[in-house]
Each structure stands twice: as C-alpha cells, then as structure tokens.
Design a protein around this motif. Sequence first.
Motif, PDB file in Angstrom:
ATOM      1  N   UNK A 250       0.837  -1.206   0.000  1.00  0.00           N
ATOM      2  CA  UNK A 250       0.000   0.000   0.000  1.00  0.00           C
ATOM      3  C   UNK A 250       0.870   1.254   0.000  1.00  0.00           C
ATOM      4  N   UNK A 251       0.348   2.294  -0.634  1.00  0.00           N
ATOM      5  CA  UNK A 251       1.128   3.539  -0.705  1.00  0.00           C
ATOM      6  C   UNK A 251       1.228   4.201   0.675  1.00  0.00           C
ATOM      7  N   UNK A 252       0.176   4.112   1.460  1.00  0.00           N
ATOM      8  CA  UNK A 252       0.191   4.657   2.814  1.00  0.00           C
ATOM      9  C   UNK A 252       0.483   3.520   3.784  1.00  0.00           C
ATOM     10  N   UNK A 253       1.553   3.680   4.570  1.00  0.00           N
ATOM     11  CA  UNK A 253       2.022   2.608   5.444  1.00  0.00           C
ATOM     12  C   UNK A 253       1.936   2.999   6.915  1.00  0.00           C
ATOM     13  N   UNK A 254       0.966   3.784   7.252  1.00  0.00           N
ATOM     14  CA  UNK A 254       0.763   4.175   8.648  1.00  0.00           C
ATOM     15  C   UNK A 254       0.135   3.028   9.425  1.00  0.00           C
ATOM     16  N   UNK A 255       0.582   2.843  10.678  1.00  0.00           N
ATOM     17  CA  UNK A 255       0.012   1.815  11.538  1.00  0.00           C
ATOM     18  C   UNK A 255      -0.515   2.470  12.811  1.00  0.00           C
ATOM     19  N   UNK A 256      -1.474   1.800  13.423  1.00  0.00           N
ATOM     20  CA  UNK A 256      -2.029   2.217  14.707  1.00  0.00           C
ATOM     21  C   UNK A 256      -1.568   1.224  15.757  1.00  0.00           C
ATOM     22  N   UNK A 257      -0.968   1.747  16.819  1.00  0.00           N
ATOM     23  CA  UNK A 257      -0.504   0.912  17.933  1.00  0.00           C
ATOM     24  C   UNK A 257      -1.300   1.313  19.163  1.00  0.00           C
ATOM     25  N   UNK A 258      -1.943   0.333  19.772  1.00  0.00           N
ATOM     26  CA  UNK A 258      -2.744   0.607  20.960  1.00  0.00           C
ATOM     27  C   UNK A 258      -2.179  -0.191  22.127  1.00  0.00           C
ATOM     28  N   UNK A 259      -1.832   0.523  23.193  1.00  0.00           N
ATOM     29  CA  UNK A 259      -1.315  -0.098  24.404  1.00  0.00           C
ATOM     30  C   UNK A 259      -2.200   0.337  25.562  1.00  0.00           C
ATOM     31  N   UNK A 260      -2.988  -0.602  26.074  1.00  0.00           N
ATOM     32  CA  UNK A 260      -3.952  -0.247  27.124  1.00  0.00           C
ATOM     33  C   UNK A 260      -5.012   0.691  26.566  1.00  0.00           C
ATOM     34  N   UNK A 261      -5.167   1.843  27.181  1.00  0.00           N
ATOM     35  CA  UNK A 261      -6.133   2.837  26.721  1.00  0.00           C
ATOM     36  C   UNK A 261      -5.515   3.846  25.756  1.00  0.00           C
ATOM     37  N   UNK A 262      -4.217   3.769  25.547  1.00  0.00           N
ATOM     38  CA  UNK A 262      -3.530   4.731  24.693  1.00  0.00           C
ATOM     39  C   UNK A 262      -3.515   4.235  23.251  1.00  0.00           C
ATOM     40  N   UNK A 263      -3.800   5.146  22.324  1.00  0.00           N
ATOM     41  CA  UNK A 263      -3.825   4.831  20.892  1.00  0.00           C
ATOM     42  C   UNK A 263      -2.866   5.772  20.166  1.00  0.00           C
ATOM     43  N   UNK A 264      -1.963   5.196  19.366  1.00  0.00           N
ATOM     44  CA  UNK A 264      -0.942   5.997  18.711  1.00  0.00           C
ATOM     45  C   UNK A 264      -0.916   5.654  17.219  1.00  0.00           C
ATOM     46  N   UNK A 265      -0.880   6.698  16.377  1.00  0.00           N
ATOM     47  CA  UNK A 265      -0.708   6.528  14.942  1.00  0.00           C
ATOM     48  C   UNK A 265       0.752   6.798  14.611  1.00  0.00           C
ATOM     49  N   UNK A 266       1.384   5.829  13.910  1.00  0.00           N
ATOM     50  CA  UNK A 266       2.827   5.910  13.692  1.00  0.00           C
ATOM     51  C   UNK A 266       3.152   5.805  12.208  1.00  0.00           C
ATOM     52  N   UNK A 267       4.042   6.669  11.754  1.00  0.00           N
ATOM     53  CA  UNK A 267       4.618   6.601  10.425  1.00  0.00           C
ATOM     54  C   UNK A 267       5.986   5.922  10.529  1.00  0.00           C
TER      55      UNK A 267
END
Length: 355
Positions: A250-267
Amino acid sequence: MQQSALIRPLLEHVGSLRLTLAWLLLLGLGVVVGYVHEPSRLAALGIPFVLLALGLGAALAVNPRFRRQLPLLVFHLALLALLVLAVIGRLTTLQGRFELTEGFRFDGVLLDHEAGPLHRWRLQDAAFEQHGFRIDYAPGLKRGPTRNTVQWHDIDGQLQRAVIGDHQPLVLSGYRFYTSPNKGFAPVFTWWPADGQAPVHGAVHLPSFPAQALRQAREWTLPDGVPVWVMLATEETVIDPERHGEFRMPRQQQVVVRSGELRHEMQPGEHLTLAGGVLRYDGLRTWMGYRVYADWTLPWLLAASLLAALALGLHYAQRFRAVSWESRCAGPARDVPHANGIRAAAADLRGTQCR
C-alpha cells in the motif's frame, strides 16, 4: 534338519493368504483410527505395514513358484520394498509450516509440524532469507502463480538465489520448501528495553491478504511481556477485485498501535515511549507462508513402484505368449495343460477367438 522342519511350517503360516487378509483388515482399521485419533496414526498404520512385510517375506521364502519365475519374484520383492519403505518413511518424515518476513532469515522454528520419531532434525542447516514475491490476480481475486525470491549460502559459502512457488520447491539439507497461499503485510519494529539491553527487531504478521483484507490487525506481545494491538491504517484498495492486478505494498504505510487505553498513529521512523522501553516503527514489509516437507524415501518408492509394474507386465506377457493359438482353436472342447500351468479357454470362448 529338525530345526528346519519346525521353521518351515511357521513361515508357511506367517505367509498364508488367511493371515494376509487379516493384516489388510487391520490396516483398514488403522486408517480409521489414525484419522479419528491423530497421535495414534503412526502405530495404527505402522504395525499393519510391518506385519504385511513379514508375511510377504515369509511367502517369498517358502513358495518355490516365486523362485522359478523371475518376473514374479521381482514383482513381490518390489512389493516388499514398498512396504518397508512406507514404514521407514512414516518413521522419518517431516511436514510443517512457518511464516517468514521479507528480509528476515529462517531460523528453523516451525509454527506446527508432524514428524516421525526417527526424523533427524537439520532445519538449522537449511537457513535462507526471504526477499519478496510477485503474484498476479485476475478479476474475482483469482490468484496466479507465486514467484517468491529466496537466497542462501551453499556449502562453499557462495551466495545463491532462486525463485520458488507453490509447486517449485527450494531443496536444502534434504528439506523441500514450498510457498503457501498465505501471505500478507508485516509492520517491522525495533524495541529498545528501558534497562539498556540490546535492541530487539521483530515483525507483526497481519492476517493473510487479500483473503482477510478487512481484518488487518493483530495483537502482539512486546519483549517485556506487555501486549499491544497493531493495525494497518489504510483505506486504499490494494488489489481491485474487478480488474487484473498484482500483490503490492500500500502507498500509505501508517500503523495504529494501541497499548492499554492509549492509541498511537505511527509513520515509518517514528518512536513510541512505553513503560518498558521505546518502540520504533521501521516500516511495512511482506511475509510469506511456507510448507516444509522431508521424506528421503520418495524417489525409492517411485523406483520400486515402476519396477513392480514392469515385472508384473513382463510376467503376464510371458504367460500369454506361452499359450499357442493353434491349441486354442484345435480339437474338441477340453482343457489343455501347458508347461507353465496355464490351461486353454473353454470351447465357447475358443470358438469366439478363432472366428
């Protein structure tokens, strides 16, 4: 002399047709037991095969007819070899599967496997690296051949490359590696422990794509034992089911990482600080599923099968040549004995053949 007189009746009994029928029935029962209860499969199939091999060996030893007719003797010896090889194959074979990330090296660890108790484990000697693949798709997501590139070092230390697939294996150290229909995307991470230990590289194999295109998320356990949830965040249509296409990133390779209640979008290249250390998202790669198979008896089984078929064909050819057409067509309806024990056909069949 007395010992020989005692052994011969025993061999005749072991090689009798009655016992052979009993072992064949036991083999049929073993097939059912092995299908229902997999841990018992080896014993359920191996014991009848051993008994059949012993019976056939005893029949060859005491029946003089086999020794008088060479093709018949070769046929039964080939059958005996098939039975012995089948037992040895079950004791030494290996079937398993694993998944490998692009750019990573196979370390000999399998996701699951079925191996005989006498299998010599040499998977650590069959190391190779995964270097990406190409797969074409027709409309309706009909998958074409897999062209998977791998590389390894031979015994002389020379770098070798090959393209393998679902039916084109890589053969290393007696193992045959095939690709499987399972493949997908793999976010790659680097983990720096908070206690200063060496960083650890790892990959999360998301569910198979495009079979599970709408479920590109998976839970992953960090090296410190804390679970995180990882998802590929893209709404892009990577493979259009209405058109011809190929598997691609895919051209966009962003992932979402969720640890507990925290949600993070990572490039790719971004860091995430957690309680046990720092997690860096290195980027998106692909992973490929493999099937591994090892059975050294296969070429010998093929050779024994061909030899048995050839010997049986030669045996029947000799029998049919021994019956003369003149004796079939001449004289009144009666049985005519021949040197090899064959009798002429009945009068009605004889008349039909001679018209």
